[in-house]
Structure formats: C-alpha cells, structure tokens
Enzyme design. Structure first.
Site, PDB file in Angstrom:
ATOM      1  N   GLU A  97      19.951   1.201   3.955  1.00  0.00           N
ATOM      2  CA  GLU A  97      21.339   1.581   4.202  1.00  0.00           C
ATOM      3  C   GLU A  97      21.439   2.625   5.314  1.00  0.00           C
ATOM      4  OE1 GLU A  97      20.930   0.917  -0.329  1.00  0.00           O
ATOM      5  OE2 GLU A  97      19.700   1.555   1.364  1.00  0.00           O
ATOM      6  N   THR A 128     -18.362 -10.803  -6.907  1.00  0.00           N
ATOM      7  CA  THR A 128     -17.947 -11.285  -5.590  1.00  0.00           C
ATOM      8  C   THR A 128     -18.465 -10.360  -4.495  1.00  0.00           C
ATOM      9  OG1 THR A 128     -15.975 -12.330  -6.522  1.00  0.00           O
ATOM     10  CG2 THR A 128     -15.949 -11.860  -4.161  1.00  0.00           C
ATOM     11  N   LEU A 173     -12.126  -7.726   2.222  1.00  0.00           N
ATOM     12  CA  LEU A 173     -10.981  -7.640   1.314  1.00  0.00           C
ATOM     13  C   LEU A 173      -9.771  -6.961   1.954  1.00  0.00           C
ATOM     14  CD1 LEU A 173     -11.330  -8.874  -1.542  1.00  0.00           C
ATOM     15  CD2 LEU A 173     -11.089  -6.571  -2.463  1.00  0.00           C
TER      16      LEU A 173
END
Length: 355
Positions: free
Chosen positions: A47, A194, A202
């Site tokens: 705004e 992983t 990542l």
C-alpha cells in the site's frame, strides 16, 4: 485484483517472512494512479509503495479506490500500519481479496478503515490470494510452515538407482522449474543421506532471486561433513540433530552453520517440533528435497501438505522409490492425495497434489 495479485507475485523470494501483497490505486474513472508490491522485510508494504508511486506521478488519491490482495495491516511492526497510511491519504474505498490471518491484524485493519469512513469490501479472488500466501496462512493459522515435498521420479516411480545415483532423472527444464519452486520457499530442506550421496548445494541458481532461502538439513548424528557444498555461501544453514557431539558441532559451527538439537523419543529428529521451530523462525513455505527414507518420515510424521512430482519418460527398473513407506497390508492404509495441476515441463510431466 488480478493485477494486484500479479504485483504480489513479484514479492516471491523477496519479502519473507511477510506475506506477498500487491496493491493498485484507481481514480473514480478506473484509471490507475499507483501500483506497488511488498518489499523486503523491514521495507515498505504494498500500500505504501502504491501511494508513493501515485505521489511520484503527481496523482491525487483523495477518494480513490485501493485494490489490495490482503487486508491492510493495523499494527506497528517493522513499519507503521498501512491502514493508517490509507486513512491519512483520504482514500474512499478499499477492496481486499482476503482478511489477514495474522492475529495482530485479523479484521482490525478493515475496522480501522471503516471507522474512518472508508468503504471496505472483502472477498474477490480470495482463493487466489490464499494460494499465493499459502505458507503465511499456514504459519498464522496452524503454527507451522506449508510443507511441500518435491521429488523427481521415473515412470516406474524410482527416485534413484540402487546405488543412489539420481542426477539427473529429469531434464533441464524440469530442474529450472524446480528452482522456481525453491524460490517460493523460506527454507529448503534435505536429509543427511542426500548430503552424503549427492553433495547438493540446495540453493536457488537457475532462476533470478533477491535472497537465498535458509538451507536446512535433518542430520540426527551430525554426519554432515564440514566440506559439504551446502555449507558454502550463499545463504544461512541450519542443521537439526538428535544427538550432540561436541567436536562435530564445533566443526560445523566453524563453517557458519547453526546446530539445533530436537531429539524425539526414538533418537531421531523430532519432525513436528522442527516444523514448529521453523515457524517461530518465520518460515512460511518449507520446500523438501530428500531421499526415500526422510520423505517417508515427512509423510508419516510431519504431514506433507503438497507433493510436487516431476515424472520423466524413462524406466529405471529396480531402485529407490519416492518414499520408503509400508509395507501396507490394506489399501485403506494408503496416503491419499488430490491432483490439482498437471503440466508438461520440457520432456517431463509436473504433478501437483494436495493432501
């Protein structure tokens, strides 16, 4: 409102932990006087940006209609209340897509506007506005991030070969699309398996981004090597562990990583407690890219909200699956999802499913 939502989408990857908001100010003839979207945390909200844009154009906003994708805030956080700014500007009407789920606002912004004699209309495009801020709504209403689990699989449902090799099952277009979804998240999560198998970075690289998401590793025994690529810049790293090891912790902290101990009774990381902690840290959307074991734990214990599945047109035969669930004895034990979107991305398919 469609334009306000498009402006709000420009705040993805920029304004977290604040909600993504867009604002358009119109005169009585429907001409645009100003536009704005939420800036980085601590910066101006949509705004205020729209009011500044109108002022830069030399436009008079007295009596104007303000179209905004979320209820103007009524509390003083890092910035003053937007509701007060609109009242001071003398606008005549505010049309908002949805009320703010933040308990500090929750209708108070609309009430402040109405008390000043400003007409307030709520509801148009509410579903679209909620979808854009699904993580913020989740954090406000449930005290946890929206958990999205991303996985790439073959036609026969394999996410990796038996030896763990998974780079790359899908094509370049799907990988870039996956990075666009990483960009939406306040944090990207993986497991230590992983890290050890793939040594991922990542981070977000394949699409432009203003700030990198937090990188999170579930690592019960602090097995992450200090040389892991995800410990290098850019962006912060948070490792959740269940068992403390002073020497390993010091070595990881020396790289700049933060270690958080959240043990569960079974000696692993308490995943529901991890979600609550990430919410306290201001994480709205949590994007998980892990192996089949952590995927299964997230599905069972953490309540995955959304699946993002990329399906490659290839058969891998035996290998690792999407999630190491079961074995189930009855179909009624299955975890059911609802397909909400299917799209072709390059040579691959992308499926979006909700729990």
């Amino acid at each position: 409102m469609r334009e306000a939502l498009a402006l709000a989408a420009q705040a993805v990857g920029l304004c977290e932990p604040n909600p993504r908001v867009g604002c358009v100010i119109l005169d009585r003839e429907g001409r645009v006087l100003g536009r704005g979207s939420t800036q980085e945390a601590g910066g101006p909200h949509a705004e205020v940006m729209a009011l500044r844009d109108a002022a830069a154009r030399g436009a008079d906003v007295h009596g104007a209609t303000v179209v905004v994708s979320l209820e103007p805030c009524s509390h003083h956080g890092r910035t003053p209340p937007c509701a007060d700014a609109l009242v001071a500007a003398g606008v005549g009407r505010v049309v908002m897509a949805m009320r703010d789920p933040n308990p500090l606002v929750a209708g108070q912004g609309a009430a402040r506007l109405a008390a000043a004699g400003i007409e307030v209309i709520a509801g148009p495009f509410e579903a679209e506005a909620r979808a854009l801020n699904v993580g913020f709504v989740s954090r406000m209403e449930r005290g946890r991030p929206w958990l999205r689990l991303k996985v790439a699989v073959s036609l026969d449902g394999r996410s990796a070969l038996e030896n763990g090799a998974s780079q790359w099952i899908t094509g370049e277009a799907a990988r870039a699309d996956g990075h666009a979804w990483r960009k939406r998240a306040g944090a990207v999560l993986t497991g230590v398996g992983t890290v050890l198998d793939d040594d991922p970075r990542l981070d977000v690289r394949l699409v432009p981004i203003a700030r990198q998401p937090l990188r999170v590793v579930v690592d019960s025994r602090l097995q992450t090597p200090p040389s892991a690529r995800l410990l290098a810049p850019p962006g912060p790293v948070l490792i959740y562990a269940a068992l403390d090891d002073a020497a390993k912790r010091r070595a990881l902290e020396a790289t700049g990583a933060e270690i958080a101990l959240l043990p569960s009774p079974n000696g692993k990381v308490d995943l529901p407690a991890m979600l609550a902690d990430l919410a306290r840290r201001g994480i709205n959307e949590l994007h998980a890219e892990a192996g089949e074991k952590l995927n299964a734990s997230l599905l069972r214990e953490a309540g995955v909200d959304e699946l993002l599945v990329y399906v490659a047109p290839r058969l891998l035969g035996s290998g690792r699956g999407l999630a190491a669930l079961g074995p189930f004895e009855r179909l009624e034990q299955s975890l059911d999802f609802r397909i909400v979107d299917v799209a072709q991305v390059g040579a691959d398919l992308r499926l979006r499913l909700l729990r």
